[in-house]
Design an enzyme around this catalytic site. Structure first.
Site, mmCIF file in Angstrom:
data_model
loop_
_atom_site.group_PDB
_atom_site.id
_atom_site.type_symbol
_atom_site.label_atom_id
_atom_site.label_comp_id
_atom_site.label_asym_id
_atom_site.label_seq_id
_atom_site.Cartn_x
_atom_site.Cartn_y
_atom_site.Cartn_z
ATOM 1 N N HIS A 107 34.376 34.856 51.146
ATOM 2 C CA HIS A 107 35.061 33.872 51.996
ATOM 3 C C HIS A 107 35.544 34.493 53.311
ATOM 4 O O HIS A 107 36.376 33.915 54.000
ATOM 5 C CB HIS A 107 36.252 33.247 51.253
ATOM 6 C CG HIS A 107 35.815 32.333 50.154
ATOM 7 N ND1 HIS A 107 36.661 31.855 49.184
ATOM 8 C CD2 HIS A 107 34.602 31.798 49.867
ATOM 9 C CE1 HIS A 107 35.992 31.070 48.342
ATOM 10 N NE2 HIS A 107 34.743 31.027 48.734
ATOM 11 N N LEU A 200 46.454 34.329 34.614
ATOM 12 C CA LEU A 200 47.794 33.937 34.168
ATOM 13 C C LEU A 200 47.740 32.651 33.346
ATOM 14 O O LEU A 200 48.434 32.510 32.345
ATOM 15 C CB LEU A 200 48.674 33.740 35.412
ATOM 16 C CG LEU A 200 50.162 33.725 35.259
ATOM 17 C CD1 LEU A 200 50.677 35.002 34.605
ATOM 18 C CD2 LEU A 200 50.815 33.572 36.646
ATOM 19 N N GLU A 201 46.915 31.710 33.813
ATOM 20 C CA GLU A 201 46.770 30.437 33.093
ATOM 21 C C GLU A 201 45.370 30.373 32.518
ATOM 22 O O GLU A 201 44.412 30.748 33.180
ATOM 23 C CB GLU A 201 46.930 29.250 34.045
ATOM 24 C CG GLU A 201 48.267 29.186 34.729
ATOM 25 C CD GLU A 201 48.192 28.441 36.055
ATOM 26 O OE1 GLU A 201 49.200 27.849 36.411
ATOM 27 O OE2 GLU A 201 47.132 28.455 36.712
#
Ligand code: NAD
Length: 229
Positions: A107, A200-201
């Site tokens: 990106h 984390l999730e």
């Protein structure tokens, strides 16, 4: 057998270095409008505003230090050599400052600018980009080396070749909602790679991912890298 590894990182790996993620609480897009600073239209309408936004981010980078997760990936690269490729969605330079060399910024890269006329004219840049900044190769105007929304990410051929050829694909600290990066796990899986997620999730259901490790990047990435054979 000596395994080939492709690693994809997202904003979550830099979160514990104090850089805001995009979508979490206090995420970057809660403070800025994407349409004002991160689209080709914004660059046409108000290039100074766009340059100033990325000048501000570039200027703040030295305050943020690579964390244990960036360092562990650089150490793993030393161990694996050309069996390792790091693809990052991040535009910060924390991986490089941790020592990573085999890295593709799909990106873009805050530390580089690009020529307005020739996209392959890219160069390292320190300081403030202005409307007067010139491409060192041809003298044309410049823009941040950032892939804006609506633009095509960089190095896609090299990334796809590496994904086709790897034995394991691990994605770290990414919400996996921005395409094409979000499709890499499915692509690697179809070509036979084991797919691992460190985040984390953890999503409730994801048929493309074989192993999930939940936790903070600075805790789970060093351990995972140490155990990778
Ligand atoms: P995102 O903000 O969409 O998702 C971040 C993910 O990281 C979330 O799933 C979150 O649960 C996880 N996370 C947060 N803190 C974590 C921690 N301490 N340890 C492990 N995981 C953690 O980010 P994304 O998926 O990278 O989104 C894509 C876009 O965000 C990219 O285009 C990228 O260019 C851009 N971005 C880059 C930077 C940077 O360069 N540092 C910062 C913000 C956004």
């Amino acid at each position: 057998m000596k395994k080939k590894l492709v690693v994809l990182t997202g904003a979550g790996i830099s979160a514990e270095s104090g850089l805001r993620t995009f979508r979490g609480n206090d995420g970057m897009w809660e403070h800025e409008n994407i349409e004002d600073v991160c689209t080709p239209g914004a660059l046409r309408r108000d290039p100074k505003r766009v340059m100033d936004f990325y000048n501000f981010l570039r200027k703040g980078l030295p305050e943020h230090k690579p964390n244990a997760a960036h360092i562990a990936l650089a150490e793993l690269e030393k161990r694996l050599g050309d069996r390792f490729l790091l693809v990052t969605q991040n535009v910060d330079n924390l991986h490089e400052r941790a020592g990573s060399k085999r890295i593709l910024h799909m990106h873009g890269d805050l530390m580089k600018l690009r020529c307005m006329n020739h996209p392959d004219h890219e160069f390292m840049f320190k300081g403030e980009e202005t409307l007067e900044t010139k491409c060192p190769f041809c003298g044309a105007g410049t823009r941040p080396d950032i892939v804006f929304f609506e633009e095509v990410p960089l190095y896609m051929d090299m990334i796809q070749n590496a994904l086709r050829d790897c034995d394991e694909f691990v994605y770290i600290g990414t919400s996996s909602v921005v395409y094409p990066a979000a499709g890499f796990k499915n692509f690697a899986k179809r070509f036979g790679a084991k797919v691992t997620c460190l985040n984390l999730e953890i999503p409730a259901h994801d048929p493309d991912t074989d192993v999930f490790v939940q936790g903070k990047a600075t805790e789970i990435v060093p351990k995972w890298c140490e155990e990778f054979v």
